[in-house]
Write an enzyme that holds these catalytic residues in place. Structure first.
Site, PDB file in Angstrom:
ATOM      1  N   LYS A 157      63.124  55.789 -63.928  1.00  0.00           N
ATOM      2  CA  LYS A 157      62.317  56.396 -63.581  1.00  0.00           C
ATOM      3  C   LYS A 157      61.331  56.758 -63.815  1.00  0.00           C
ATOM      4  O   LYS A 157      59.761  56.758 -64.995  1.00  0.00           O
ATOM      5  CB  LYS A 157      63.232  57.603 -65.025  1.00  0.00           C
ATOM      6  CG  LYS A 157      62.025  59.415 -64.683  1.00  0.00           C
ATOM      7  CD  LYS A 157      61.853  59.539 -66.674  1.00  0.00           C
ATOM      8  CE  LYS A 157      60.922  59.807 -67.041  1.00  0.00           C
ATOM      9  NZ  LYS A 157      59.893  60.576 -65.664  1.00  0.00           N
TER      10      LYS A 157
ATOM     11  N   GLU B 261      44.188  55.905 -79.130  1.00  0.00           N
ATOM     12  CA  GLU B 261      44.262  55.526 -77.544  1.00  0.00           C
ATOM     13  C   GLU B 261      43.560  55.941 -77.057  1.00  0.00           C
ATOM     14  O   GLU B 261      43.383  57.609 -77.117  1.00  0.00           O
ATOM     15  CB  GLU B 261      45.913  54.984 -77.049  1.00  0.00           C
ATOM     16  CG  GLU B 261      45.613  54.383 -75.907  1.00  0.00           C
ATOM     17  CD  GLU B 261      46.785  53.554 -75.490  1.00  0.00           C
ATOM     18  OE1 GLU B 261      47.556  54.456 -75.671  1.00  0.00           O
ATOM     19  OE2 GLU B 261      47.069  52.727 -75.372  1.00  0.00           O
TER      20      GLU B 261
ATOM     21  N   CYS C  94      46.632  50.269 -70.697  1.00  0.00           N
ATOM     22  CA  CYS C  94      47.315  49.785 -72.327  1.00  0.00           C
ATOM     23  C   CYS C  94      46.594  48.322 -72.826  1.00  0.00           C
ATOM     24  O   CYS C  94      46.099  48.436 -73.964  1.00  0.00           O
ATOM     25  CB  CYS C  94      48.651  49.690 -72.191  1.00  0.00           C
ATOM     26  SG  CYS C  94      49.020  47.892 -71.412  1.00  0.00           S
TER      27      CYS C  94
ATOM     28  N   GLU D 185      56.931  48.773 -74.402  1.00  0.00           N
ATOM     29  CA  GLU D 185      55.762  48.080 -73.780  1.00  0.00           C
ATOM     30  C   GLU D 185      55.040  49.853 -74.262  1.00  0.00           C
ATOM     31  O   GLU D 185      54.338  50.524 -73.076  1.00  0.00           O
ATOM     32  CB  GLU D 185      55.431  48.153 -72.043  1.00  0.00           C
ATOM     33  CG  GLU D 185      56.226  46.399 -72.099  1.00  0.00           C
ATOM     34  CD  GLU D 185      55.598  45.245 -72.408  1.00  0.00           C
ATOM     35  OE1 GLU D 185      54.212  45.207 -73.221  1.00  0.00           O
ATOM     36  OE2 GLU D 185      56.703  44.098 -72.426  1.00  0.00           O
TER      37      GLU D 185
HETATM   38  P1  NAD Z   1      54.104  58.844 -71.897  1.00  0.00           P
HETATM   39  O1  NAD Z   1      55.119  58.402 -73.095  1.00  0.00           O
HETATM   40  O2  NAD Z   1      53.748  60.155 -72.021  1.00  0.00           O
HETATM   41  O3  NAD Z   1      54.867  58.342 -70.335  1.00  0.00           O
HETATM   42  C1  NAD Z   1      55.396  57.188 -69.548  1.00  0.00           C
HETATM   43  C2  NAD Z   1      56.919  57.062 -69.097  1.00  0.00           C
HETATM   44  O4  NAD Z   1      57.404  57.942 -70.302  1.00  0.00           O
HETATM   45  C3  NAD Z   1      57.060  58.997 -68.076  1.00  0.00           C
HETATM   46  O5  NAD Z   1      57.863  57.983 -66.803  1.00  0.00           O
HETATM   47  C4  NAD Z   1      57.373  59.689 -68.700  1.00  0.00           C
HETATM   48  O6  NAD Z   1      57.910  61.050 -67.901  1.00  0.00           O
HETATM   49  C5  NAD Z   1      58.865  59.279 -69.826  1.00  0.00           C
HETATM   50  N1  NAD Z   1      58.682  59.808 -71.056  1.00  0.00           N
HETATM   51  C6  NAD Z   1      57.711  60.139 -71.971  1.00  0.00           C
HETATM   52  N2  NAD Z   1      58.375  61.426 -72.888  1.00  0.00           N
HETATM   53  C7  NAD Z   1      60.014  60.570 -72.735  1.00  0.00           C
HETATM   54  C8  NAD Z   1      61.474  60.445 -73.170  1.00  0.00           C
HETATM   55  N3  NAD Z   1      60.987  60.700 -74.656  1.00  0.00           N
HETATM   56  N4  NAD Z   1      62.061  59.953 -73.229  1.00  0.00           N
HETATM   57  C9  NAD Z   1      62.319  59.710 -71.651  1.00  0.00           C
HETATM   58  N5  NAD Z   1      61.079  59.548 -70.898  1.00  0.00           N
HETATM   59  C10 NAD Z   1      60.231  60.398 -71.837  1.00  0.00           C
HETATM   60  O7  NAD Z   1      52.749  57.898 -71.708  1.00  0.00           O
HETATM   61  P2  NAD Z   1      52.174  58.220 -70.260  1.00  0.00           P
HETATM   62  O8  NAD Z   1      50.866  59.140 -70.702  1.00  0.00           O
HETATM   63  O9  NAD Z   1      52.333  58.953 -68.733  1.00  0.00           O
HETATM   64  O10 NAD Z   1      50.878  56.776 -70.361  1.00  0.00           O
HETATM   65  C11 NAD Z   1      50.328  56.543 -70.560  1.00  0.00           C
HETATM   66  C12 NAD Z   1      51.107  55.488 -72.319  1.00  0.00           C
HETATM   67  O11 NAD Z   1      51.187  54.843 -71.438  1.00  0.00           O
HETATM   68  C13 NAD Z   1      49.787  54.231 -72.559  1.00  0.00           C
HETATM   69  O12 NAD Z   1      50.001  54.673 -73.970  1.00  0.00           O
HETATM   70  C14 NAD Z   1      49.882  53.265 -72.729  1.00  0.00           C
HETATM   71  O13 NAD Z   1      49.214  52.468 -73.432  1.00  0.00           O
HETATM   72  C15 NAD Z   1      50.931  53.317 -72.360  1.00  0.00           C
HETATM   73  N6  NAD Z   1      51.081  51.830 -71.591  1.00  0.00           N
HETATM   74  C16 NAD Z   1      51.759  50.979 -71.688  1.00  0.00           C
HETATM   75  C17 NAD Z   1      51.417  49.726 -71.468  1.00  0.00           C
HETATM   76  C18 NAD Z   1      52.478  48.482 -71.819  1.00  0.00           C
HETATM   77  O14 NAD Z   1      52.539  47.711 -71.272  1.00  0.00           O
HETATM   78  N7  NAD Z   1      52.304  47.964 -72.920  1.00  0.00           N
HETATM   79  C19 NAD Z   1      51.182  49.512 -70.126  1.00  0.00           C
HETATM   80  C20 NAD Z   1      50.785  50.657 -69.162  1.00  0.00           C
HETATM   81  C21 NAD Z   1      50.386  51.555 -70.387  1.00  0.00           C
END
Ligand code: NAD
Length: 480
Positions: free
Chosen positions: A179, A384, A287, A253
Site C-alpha cells: 500500500k 521530527e 527519517c 521503521e
Molecule cells: P505516515 O505515518 O503518515 O504514513 C505512512 C504510510 O502509512 C502511508 O502509506 C499512510 O497512508 C499509512 N498510514 C497512516 N496511518 C495508517 C494506519 N493507521 N494504518 C495503516 N496505514 C496507515 O507517514 P508519512 O508522513 O507518509 O511519512 C513520513 C514518516 O515516515 C516520518 O515520520 C519518517 O520518519 C517516517 N519514515 C521512516 C523511515 C524508516 O525507515 N525508519 C523511512 C522513511 C520514512
C-alpha cells in the site's frame, strides 16, 4: 504495461482492476504544482480483494513452495526490467516527490534494483533447514515464509521503501499487498509492471495505493499474517496496537531525530561538506536526517558560521536541474508543517541564523534553515520536522554530548565526528540508536537498517531484513 503516469486501475492479484468505490487523485509536481498524472486510491473493498488474492496464492502453496532458485530468477528478471527503465523511473520519482534528480539517479533507482538482486542471491543460498541433535533426540529447525504480508510505505522513498519490503518478502515465498501512500501513488507500480513481466504468478503481489482509512482496514484484516510498516511513529503505534489483537507479526521503521555529534577535535572543513547531505537528504524529508548538530560550547560560534555559509550556498530550486541541491517539500501540507515548526522554534526562543522563510514563486519550497540558541528540550529538538531545518545544540564534555544525543524518544541514526576515529567509535557505541556513522562514512551494503526506542521494531536490509519474513518451525524427527 499501462502508462506510467496515468494509473486509473489498481494492481490486484496480478491484474489491473478498477477500484470499487475508491477515489481518483490527481498527482502534482511539488516543484510547480502542475498535474503530472493520476491514480485511483484503493477502498476497503479493494483491500479485501487484494488480501483474498494474496491469501489464496499463499495457501495454495504455489509461490511459497517454488524452489528458492526459481524465485530468485523472477527477482533478478524484475531487477533487469527496472534497470532498463532507470532513466524514466528517476524522472518519475523526481517529478512525483521533488527530490533532486541526481539523488533519484544515484540512490532512489539503483538501490532498490540492487536490493532485488541481493535478496535473490540471499534466498537462493540460504540454509532453510538445520538439523540439531542433543545425543538422544533430533530435530529439523526449518524456516518458512511468514505468510501474507501487508507492506505499508510512506512517500519519501517511492520505489526504495517498497522494494525493501517486497524483495525480501517475495524472495522468502510470501504473498504481498503493498500500500503506497496517496502523495506518491505512481512510482511503486513499476514493481507491478516488472514482476508481472518477470513471471511472478498471479495473486502473489498486489499494489494498492490508498489513504489511511483503507490502510487501517488492511492492517485489521485477519487474512494478513505480517505487517511491514514504514512511516510516522504515531501511525506505527496504532498499527502495533492493532496487530497485537491477533498477534500479527510486525516490523516498524519509524521516525527519527538523529544527532550529529561533533567532538572538540573535529575538522570543520571536512565535517561540514560531509554532514550537510546527511542532514538535507530528500530535501530534509528523511527519517535518518542528521538534524540535531551537537557541538562543544566553545566551538558553537565557529560551527554556526561554517554551517550558515554552507547552507547559504545550497542551491534551492527545480529538482530536475542537476545542480539543484534542495527541491520542494512533497506537498503543500508538508510545506506548511515545516514552516509551522519554524514558527514554533522562534516562539520557543530559538534564533534563526539563516533561512526560516520560503522562496517566491510556484512550488512547495522551504529555504534551508539553521537554528541557534536551541535547548534539547524544545519541540524543534524533540519532534521530527521533516524539512531542511537544522538545530545547533551546545554541550560541555563528551558525557554531556552522549546524554543530549540520547535524550530523545527516537533512536534511528546518528553520527560522530572527530579527528580520532577510535574516540569517535567509543562515543558511537554509547549512542542508543540503530545506525551510527563515524565521520560520515556510509554503511556497508547489507547491514541492517532500523531503530531503537520509538524509531521502530525489527530491521530491514541484509540477512536481518530477510529473516523478518520467515517463521521458525521445529520438527522432531527421531532419536538420531
Ligand atoms: P505516515 O505515518 O503518515 O504514513 C505512512 C504510510 O502509512 C502511508 O502509506 C499512510 O497512508 C499509512 N498510514 C497512516 N496511518 C495508517 C494506519 N493507521 N494504518 C495503516 N496505514 C496507515 O507517514 P508519512 O508522513 O507518509 O511519512 C513520513 C514518516 O515516515 C516520518 O515520520 C519518517 O520518519 C517516517 N519514515 C521512516 C523511515 C524508516 O525507515 N525508519 C523511512 C522513511 C520514512
Amino acid at each position: 504495461m499501462t502508462k506510467a503516469t496515468e494509473r486509473p486501475e489498481l494492481f490486484i492479484g496480478g491484474r489491473w482492476t478498477p477500484s470499487v468505490g475508491g477515489e481518483r487523485v490527481e498527482v502534482r509536481n511539488p516543484a510547480t504544482g502542475e498535474r503530472i498524472g493520476s491514480a485511483s486510491l484503493g477502498s476497503a473493498a479493494d483491500m479485501d480483494s487484494a488480501v483474498a488474492a494474496a491469501r489464496a496464492s499463499f495457501d495454495d502453496g504455489g509461490w511459497a513452495t517454488t524452489p528458492p532458485a526459481r524465485r530468485a530468477e523472477v527477482l533478478r528478471a524484475a531487477a533487469d526490467l527496472l534497470d532498463k527503465r532507470a532513466g524514466e523511473l528517476a524522472t518519475g520519482i523526481t517529478t512525483e516527490l521533488g527530490c533532486p534528480i541526481w539523488f533519484s539517479e544515484r540512490a532512489h533507482v539503483p538501490n532498490p534494483i540492487r536490493q532485488l538482486r541481493y535478496y535473490a542471491d540471499l534466498a537462493e543460498g540460504f540454509a532453510y533447514d538445520e538439523t540439531r541433535t542433543d545425543g538422544s533426540n533430533t530435530s529439523i529447525v526449518t524456516q518458512e515464509p511468514v505468510g501474507v504480508v501487508a507492506a505499508i510505505t510512506p512517500w519519501n522513498g517511492p520505489l526504495s521503501t517498497p522494494a525493501l519490503k517486497v524483495a525480501p518478502a517475495l524472495a522468502a515465498g510470501c504473498s504481498v499487498v503493498l500500500k503506497p501512500p496517496p502523495e506518491t501513488p505512481l512510482t511503486a507500480y513499476a514493481l507491478a509492471d516488472a514482476f508481472a513481466e518477470a513471471g511472478l504468478p498471479d495473486g502473489v503481489l498486489s499494489i494498492v495505493p490508498a489513504g489511511r482509512e483503507a490502510g487501517q482496514h488492511l492492517v485489521e484484516h485477519p487474512g494478513v499474517d505480517k505487517i511491514a510498516f514504514t512511516g510516522s511513529t504515531a501511525a506505527g503505534k496504532k498499527i502495533m496496537a492493532t496487530a497485537a489483537d491477533r498477534i500479527a507479526r510486525v516490523t516498524l521503521e519509524l521516525g527519527g531525530k538523529s544527532a550529529a555529534v561533533l567532538l572538540d577535535d573535529a575538522d570543520l572543513d571536512a565535517v561540514v561538506p560531509a554532514l550537510l547531505p546527511m542532514a538535507l537528504l530528500v530535501n530534509g524529508q528523511a527519517c535518518i536526517a542528521q538534524t540535531r548538530v551537537l557541538v562543544p560550547r566553545h566551538r558553537e560560534a565557529e560551527v554556526l558560521d561554517a554551517l550558515a555559509e554552507a547552507l547559504r550556498a545550497q542551491r534551492v530550486g527545480d529538482p530536475m536541474d542537476p545542480a539543484t541541491q534542495i527541491g520542494p517539500m512533497v506537498s503543500e501540507r508538508q510545506r506548511d508543517r515545516v514552516t509551522g515548526y519554524i514558527a514554533t522554534g522562534r516562539a520557543e526562543g530559538a534564533r534563526v541564523v539563516i533561512g526560516g522563510d520560503t522562496p517566491d514563486g510556484a512550488g512547495w519550497f522551504v529555504n534551508p534553515t539553521l537554528f541557534a540558541g536551541v535547548d534539547n528540550g524544545m519541540r524543534i529538538a524533540q519532534e521530527e520536522i521533516f524539512g531542511p531545518v537544522l538545530a545547533v545544540i551546545p554541550y560541555e564534555g563528551d558525557d554531556e554530548a552522549v546524554r543530549v544525543a540520547n535524550d530523545s524518544r527516537y533512536g534511528l541514526s546518528g553520527s560522530v565526528w572527530s579527528a580520532d576515529r577510535d574516540r569517535a567509535l567509543g562515543i558511537a557505541r554509547r549512542i542508543r540508536t540503530g545506525m551510527v556513522s563515524v565521520n560520515g562514512r556510509p554503511q556497508a551494503f547489507g547491514t541492517p537498517f532500523g531503530g531503537f526506542k520509538q524509531s521502530g521494531v525489527g530491521r530491514e536490509m541484509g540477512p536481518e531484513g530477510f529473516r523478518a519474513y520467515l517463521e521458525t518451525k521445529s520438527i522432531a524427527v527421531g532419536d538420531k
